[in-house]
Scaffold this active site. Structure first.
Site, PDB file in Angstrom:
ATOM      1  N   SER A   1       0.824  -1.213   0.000  1.00 16.31           N
ATOM      2  CA  SER A   1       0.000   0.000   0.000  1.00 16.31           C
ATOM      3  C   SER A   1       0.859   1.264   0.000  1.00 16.31           C
ATOM      4  CB  SER A   1      -0.907   0.021   1.227  1.00 16.31           C
ATOM      5  OG  SER A   1      -1.721  -1.123   1.256  1.00 16.31           O
TER       6      SER A   1
HETATM    7  N1  SAH Z   1      -0.781  -4.597   3.773  1.00 14.32           N
HETATM    8  C1  SAH Z   1      -0.161  -5.138   2.601  1.00 14.32           C
HETATM    9  C2  SAH Z   1      -1.127  -5.051   1.439  1.00 14.32           C
HETATM   10  C3  SAH Z   1      -1.046  -6.235   0.603  1.00 14.32           C
HETATM   11  S1  SAH Z   1      -2.179  -6.292  -0.745  1.00 14.32           S
HETATM   12  C4  SAH Z   1       1.089  -4.356   2.265  1.00 14.32           C
HETATM   13  O1  SAH Z   1       1.120  -3.139   2.480  1.00 14.32           O
HETATM   14  O2  SAH Z   1       2.029  -4.948   1.761  1.00 14.32           O
HETATM   15  C5  SAH Z   1      -3.435  -7.344  -0.101  1.00 14.32           C
HETATM   16  C6  SAH Z   1      -3.027  -8.768   0.270  1.00 14.32           C
HETATM   17  O3  SAH Z   1      -4.217  -9.465   0.604  1.00 14.32           O
HETATM   18  C7  SAH Z   1      -2.370  -9.550  -0.867  1.00 14.32           C
HETATM   19  O4  SAH Z   1      -1.131 -10.032  -0.430  1.00 14.32           O
HETATM   20  C8  SAH Z   1      -3.359 -10.688  -1.121  1.00 14.32           C
HETATM   21  O5  SAH Z   1      -2.740 -11.918  -1.484  1.00 14.32           O
HETATM   22  C9  SAH Z   1      -4.075 -10.812   0.207  1.00 14.32           C
HETATM   23  N2  SAH Z   1      -5.400 -11.442   0.131  1.00 14.32           N
HETATM   24  C10 SAH Z   1      -6.359 -11.303  -0.824  1.00 14.32           C
HETATM   25  N3  SAH Z   1      -7.450 -12.022  -0.527  1.00 14.32           N
HETATM   26  C11 SAH Z   1      -7.188 -12.661   0.650  1.00 14.32           C
HETATM   27  C12 SAH Z   1      -7.935 -13.547   1.484  1.00 14.32           C
HETATM   28  N4  SAH Z   1      -9.185 -13.935   1.187  1.00 14.32           N
HETATM   29  N5  SAH Z   1      -7.350 -13.998   2.620  1.00 14.32           N
HETATM   30  C13 SAH Z   1      -6.100 -13.608   2.971  1.00 14.32           C
HETATM   31  N6  SAH Z   1      -5.347 -12.765   2.236  1.00 14.32           N
HETATM   32  C14 SAH Z   1      -5.883 -12.287   1.082  1.00 14.32           C
END
Ligand code: SAH
Length: 212
Positions: A63
Site C-alpha cells: 500500500s
Molecule cells: N498490507 C499489505 C497489502 C497487501 S495487498 C502491504 O502493504 O504490503 C493485499 C493482500 O491481501 C495480498 O497479499 C493478497 O494476497 C491478500 N489477500 C487477498 N485475498 C485474501 C484472502 N481472502 N485472505 C487472505 N489474504 C488475502
C-alpha cells in the site's frame, strides 16, 4: 535504523504523511524508522519511498505510505491491543502495527508472500507477530476477540466473521466495495449487536479473494 534510504524515508514522512495531516506521533515515529525498502523486491526498491503503491509480485501491491499511515491512525491503537490484520502482503503494514500494539495476528492467502514477510519481520527482530496462511474472510475464530481489525484488501461486503470477531468497543478499518470503487469504513462495535459505521475516504485496493 541508519541506512542509505534514511533521507528518502524522512522526506516520505514529511511530504506525504505530515503534510497531508497525519497527527498520531507514534505512526510518524514508527514510519521514520521502519526500513520500507526491505519489504519490496530488489527490482522495485527504487520506488520504495514514492507516493503510491508498488508491485510486490503475484499481482499484489504494497500500500501507498499515506494509506498505511491513515489506516493505522484511524485504528486508534493502544499498546495493549491485540490486532488482526487481513492481507499480510509485503509485511510492511504488519511491522507498523507490531511496533504500536501488543500482538498482531496476520493472515495471507499466498504462501510465497507470507514466507517472505515472515523472514523479513524475523530479521527485524519482531517477536509479537503470529503468521497464518489462510482465508481472511473467515478471520481467526480460535483467537478472537480482537481489539482492532485491519483489512488491506477489499471485499464487496464486510465479512460477517470479522464483525463477530471484533471485541466490544473494538475498531475495524476496512475497504469495501466493487473493484476500484471502494470506500474505507471505520466500524466500531458498541455492543454485541450494535455496530456504528462511518465512511472515511474513497480508496483503491486489490480484491479480498473469496472461495479460492
Ligand atoms: N498490507 C499489505 C497489502 C497487501 S495487498 C502491504 O502493504 O504490503 C493485499 C493482500 O491481501 C495480498 O497479499 C493478497 O494476497 C491478500 N489477500 C487477498 N485475498 C485474501 C484472502 N481472502 N485472505 C487472505 N489474504 C488475502
Amino acid at each position: 535504523m541508519k541506512d542509505e534510504y534514511e533521507f528518502l524515508r524522512k522526506e516520505m514522512v514529511e511530504e506525504q504523511i505530515l503534510y497531508r495531516g497525519i497527527k498520531d506521533k507514534r505512526v510518524i515515529e514508527v514510519m521514520k524508522k521502519i526500513p520500507r525498502h526491505l519489504f519490496i523486491p530488489e527490482s522495485k526498491r527504487r520506488f520504495a519511498y514514492e507516493d503510491g503503491p508498488v508491485e510486490i509480485g503475484f499481482g499484489q501491491t504494497i500500500s501507498q505510505p499515506y494509506i498505511v499511515a491513515y489506516m493505522t491512525e484511524q485504528l486508534e491503537l493502544d499498546e495493549n491491543n491485540k490486532v488482526l490484520e487481513i492481507g499480510t502482503g509485503s509485511g510492511y503494514q504488519t511491522a507498523v502495527l507490531a511496533s504500536m500494539c501488543k500482538e498482531v495476528y496476520t493472515i495471507e492467502r499466498l504462501p510465497q508472500l507470507l514466507e517472505k514477510a515472515k523472514s523479513i519481520l524475523e530479521e527485524l527482530k519482531f517477536k509479537n507477530i503470529h503468521f497464518f496462511l489462510g482465508d481472511g474472510w473467515k478471520g481467526l475464530p480460535d483467537y478472537a476477540p480482537f481489539d482492532r481489525i485491519i483489512v488491506t484488501a477489499a471485499p464487496e461486503i464486510v465479512p460477517p466473521a470479522l464483525k463477530e470477531q471484533l471485541a466490544v468497543d473494538g475498531i475495524m478499518i476496512i475497504p469495501v466495495g466493487p473493484m476500484y470503487n471502494q470506500v474505507l469504513l471505520k466500524i466500531i462495535r458498541k455492543n454485541k449487536n450494535n455496530f456504528k459505521e462511518e465512511v472515511l475516504e474513497a480508496v483503491r485496493f486489490v480484491p479480498l479473494v473469496k472461495d479460492f
